[in-house]
Design a protein around this motif. Structure first.
Motif, PDB file in Angstrom:
ATOM      1  N   TYR A 122     -21.311   1.971   7.272  1.00 39.26           N
ATOM      2  CA  TYR A 122     -20.590   1.730   6.026  1.00 39.26           C
ATOM      3  C   TYR A 122     -19.066   1.766   6.145  1.00 39.26           C
ATOM      4  CZ  TYR A 122     -25.174   2.679   3.972  1.00 39.26           C
ATOM      5  OH  TYR A 122     -26.506   2.647   3.647  1.00 39.26           O
ATOM      6  N   LEU A 123     -18.522   2.460   7.146  1.00 39.65           N
ATOM      7  CA  LEU A 123     -17.081   2.700   7.223  1.00 39.65           C
ATOM      8  C   LEU A 123     -16.526   2.119   8.524  1.00 39.65           C
ATOM      9  CD1 LEU A 123     -17.215   6.476   6.185  1.00 39.65           C
ATOM     10  CD2 LEU A 123     -17.021   4.491   4.661  1.00 39.65           C
ATOM     11  N   GLN A 165      -1.332  -6.286  16.507  1.00 35.24           N
ATOM     12  CA  GLN A 165      -2.330  -6.901  15.634  1.00 35.24           C
ATOM     13  C   GLN A 165      -2.122  -6.373  14.227  1.00 35.24           C
ATOM     14  OE1 GLN A 165      -6.025  -5.750  17.486  1.00 35.24           O
ATOM     15  NE2 GLN A 165      -6.020  -7.486  18.880  1.00 35.24           N
ATOM     16  N   SER A 166      -1.854  -7.267  13.295  1.00 33.25           N
ATOM     17  CA  SER A 166      -1.696  -6.865  11.907  1.00 33.25           C
ATOM     18  C   SER A 166      -3.060  -6.774  11.237  1.00 33.25           C
ATOM     19  CB  SER A 166      -0.824  -7.867  11.144  1.00 33.25           C
ATOM     20  OG  SER A 166      -0.768  -7.535   9.782  1.00 33.25           O
ATOM     21  N   THR A 167      -3.327  -5.625  10.631  1.00 30.27           N
ATOM     22  CA  THR A 167      -4.603  -5.441   9.934  1.00 30.27           C
ATOM     23  C   THR A 167      -4.428  -5.491   8.424  1.00 30.27           C
ATOM     24  OG1 THR A 167      -4.296  -3.034  10.005  1.00 30.27           O
ATOM     25  CG2 THR A 167      -5.535  -4.045  11.805  1.00 30.27           C
ATOM     26  N   GLY A 168      -3.222  -5.882   7.977  1.00 31.69           N
ATOM     27  CA  GLY A 168      -2.945  -5.857   6.551  1.00 31.69           C
ATOM     28  C   GLY A 168      -3.913  -6.676   5.721  1.00 31.69           C
ATOM     29  N   GLN A 222     -10.845  -5.254   2.191  1.00 28.23           N
ATOM     30  CA  GLN A 222     -12.252  -5.598   2.344  1.00 28.23           C
ATOM     31  C   GLN A 222     -13.101  -4.385   1.969  1.00 28.23           C
ATOM     32  OE1 GLN A 222     -13.285  -8.737   3.110  1.00 28.23           O
ATOM     33  NE2 GLN A 222     -11.097  -9.215   2.972  1.00 28.23           N
ATOM     34  N   PRO A 223     -14.361  -4.603   1.527  1.00 31.60           N
ATOM     35  CA  PRO A 223     -15.188  -3.476   1.073  1.00 31.60           C
ATOM     36  C   PRO A 223     -15.270  -2.306   2.044  1.00 31.60           C
ATOM     37  CG  PRO A 223     -16.226  -5.539   0.474  1.00 31.60           C
ATOM     38  CD  PRO A 223     -15.027  -5.899   1.308  1.00 31.60           C
ATOM     39  N   LYS A 224     -15.542  -2.559   3.324  1.00 33.13           N
ATOM     40  CA  LYS A 224     -15.670  -1.448   4.269  1.00 33.13           C
ATOM     41  C   LYS A 224     -14.349  -0.708   4.451  1.00 33.13           C
ATOM     42  CE  LYS A 224     -19.642  -2.024   7.310  1.00 33.13           C
ATOM     43  NZ  LYS A 224     -20.092  -2.068   8.713  1.00 33.13           N
ATOM     44  N   SER A 225     -13.247  -1.431   4.394  1.00 33.62           N
ATOM     45  CA  SER A 225     -11.938  -0.789   4.539  1.00 33.62           C
ATOM     46  C   SER A 225     -11.640   0.100   3.341  1.00 33.62           C
ATOM     47  CB  SER A 225     -10.848  -1.842   4.701  1.00 33.62           C
ATOM     48  OG  SER A 225     -11.049  -2.608   5.877  1.00 33.62           O
ATOM     49  N   PHE A 240     -11.790  -3.531 -10.568  1.00 29.96           N
ATOM     50  CA  PHE A 240     -13.223  -3.207 -10.467  1.00 29.96           C
ATOM     51  C   PHE A 240     -13.654  -3.069  -9.004  1.00 29.96           C
ATOM     52  CE2 PHE A 240     -12.691  -5.623 -14.447  1.00 29.96           C
ATOM     53  CZ  PHE A 240     -13.108  -4.651 -15.339  1.00 29.96           C
ATOM     54  N   ALA A 241     -13.184  -3.980  -8.163  1.00 26.78           N
ATOM     55  CA  ALA A 241     -13.518  -3.896  -6.737  1.00 26.78           C
ATOM     56  C   ALA A 241     -12.896  -2.666  -6.105  1.00 26.78           C
ATOM     57  CB  ALA A 241     -13.058  -5.154  -6.016  1.00 26.78           C
ATOM     58  N   MET A 242     -11.622  -2.396  -6.443  1.00 23.64           N
ATOM     59  CA  MET A 242     -10.934  -1.247  -5.866  1.00 23.64           C
ATOM     60  C   MET A 242     -11.655   0.054  -6.206  1.00 23.64           C
ATOM     61  SD  MET A 242      -8.252  -2.270  -4.144  1.00 23.64           S
ATOM     62  CE  MET A 242      -7.391  -0.714  -4.018  1.00 23.64           C
ATOM     63  N   LEU A 243     -11.948   0.249  -7.480  1.00 27.91           N
ATOM     64  CA  LEU A 243     -12.595   1.494  -7.901  1.00 27.91           C
ATOM     65  C   LEU A 243     -14.015   1.592  -7.354  1.00 27.91           C
ATOM     66  CD1 LEU A 243     -11.376   1.796 -11.602  1.00 27.91           C
ATOM     67  CD2 LEU A 243     -10.684   3.207  -9.652  1.00 27.91           C
TER      68      LEU A 243
END
Length: 269
Positions: free
Chosen positions: A169-170, A202-205, A210-213, A249-252
Motif C-alpha cells: 500500500y505504501l 530524479q524529480s519525484t514531484g 498519486q494514491p500510494k504517495s 476529496f482525493a487528498m483526504l
C-alpha cells in the motif's frame, strides 16, 4: 575497518550490479540481496559475481525494505553502506566513509550527500555544516546517503516492511521511519557534508499526489507524530488544494487512509 556495501536489486536489474564493483580491496565487500519472481530469473546472474568479496543472496518475493533487511541481516563488517542498483562509487568515497567512522567512534549512523552529474541540479538542499542530525523541514535523508555501524544497528533496527517500493500500500517513507527507529533506540546520528555516492537527479514531484504517495504521507505522519497526524493531514490537504495541485476529496481520502492504516498495522517497535 571493514565496509559492507549492501546492494538491493530485483529481476533483470541484477545485470546492472557489476558496474558498481571497484577493483578488489581487503577492507570492502559487497552483499547483494536479489529478489526474483521465478526460477528463470536466476539465469540472469552475472558471472562477475564470482568474486571473493561478493556475497550473493537470492530470495523470492517483492519489497525494497525486505530486500534491504535481508542484506542487513548478513552484514559482517564494521560498517554497512546502504546502496541501490543504479549508483556509482569511487575508492575516494569509500575511504571517506571509513575515515568518518574511524574518527567518530560515537557515531552510530552517518548521513552523507549524493553527487549528481555536473549538468544536473543538486539532489536536495543539504545542511551547510556537519553535526548532530536534527529533524529539519525540507531535509530528508535518503537510504543511499546512510552508512551504519553494524554493531549498533544489527538486530536492533530494521527497515519497516510496510513502507517503500514494492510494499502493498505504501511506496515511500521507509527512510523517515528508519531514522525515527534509530532515534528511539538512542543511536547517535550525525551528518557529514561529504559526497559518498553518485546518482542521477530524479524529480519525484509529479508523483507526490498519486494514491500510494498520499497514503505514505499519512502513514509516515502517523508514525512520527501519533494522533496529531489526522489534523496534520487535513491541514496538508487543504493547503495542497489551495495551490491547485489536487482535489480535496482525493487528498483526504488517501492521506487519512494512510494514517488509519499505519495505526491499525503498527506493532510494538
Amino acid at each position: 575497518m571493514r565496509l559492507n556495501i549492501l546492494i538491493s536489486t530485483h529481476n533483470n536489474k541484477v545485470a546492472n550490479i557489476p558496474s558498481l564493483f571497484l577493483p578488489y580491496r581487503e577492507d570492502v565487500s559487497y552483499i547483494i540481496s536479489y529478489q526474483y519472481d521465478n526460477e528463470e530469473s536466476l539465469a540472469l546472474i552475472p558471472k562477475e559475481f564470482k568474486r571473493d568479496d561478493v556475497m550473493f543472496l537470492p530470495m523470492q518475493g517483492l519489497g525494497l525494505c525486505k530486500n534491504r533487511n535481508n542484506a542487513l541481516i548478513h552484514a559482517d563488517g564494521d560498517i554497512a553502506l546502504i546502496a541501490d542498483d543504479d549508483v556509482k562509487y569511487t575508492n575516494e568515497y569509500l575511504d571517506k566513509v571509513i575515515e568518518v567512522f574511524e574518527n567518530n567512534p560515537a557515531t552510530d549512523v552517518a548521513l552523507f550527500k549524493i553527487k549528481t552529474r555536473d549538468d544536473e541540479p543538486p539532489m536536495k538542499r543539504y545542511p551547510l555544516t556537519g553535526g548532530r542530525y536534527k529533524v529539519v523541514k525540507g531535509y530528508y535523508p535518503s537510504s543511499i546517503e546512510m552508512a551504519v555501524r553494524v554493531s549498533s544497528v544489527k538486530g536492533k533496527v530494521f527497515f519497516d516492511e510496510r513502507f517503500g517500493l514494492g510494499s502493498e500500500y505504501l511506496n515511500s517513507g521507509e527512510e523517515e521511519v528508519f531514522i525515527k527507529d534509530c532515534m528511539k533506540n538512542s543511536l547517535r546520528l550525525d551528518f557529514f557534508p561529504y559526497y559518498i555516492v553518485e546518482h542521477s537527479y530524479q524529480s519525484t514531484g509529479k508523483n507526490l499526489y498519486q494514491p500510494k504517495s498520499l497514503r505514505s504521507r499519512g502513514a509516515v505522519s502517523s508514525y512520527l507524530h501519533g494522533l496529531s497526524a489526522y489534523l496534520r493531514m487535513i491541514k496538508f490537504s487543504i493547503l495542497t488544494v489551495l495551490r491547485g495541485r489536487s482535489n480535496i476529496f482525493a487528498m483526504l481520502k488517501h492521506t487519512i487512509w494512510g494514517v488509519a492504516y499505519e495505526r491499525r498495522t503498527r506493532k510494538n517497535r
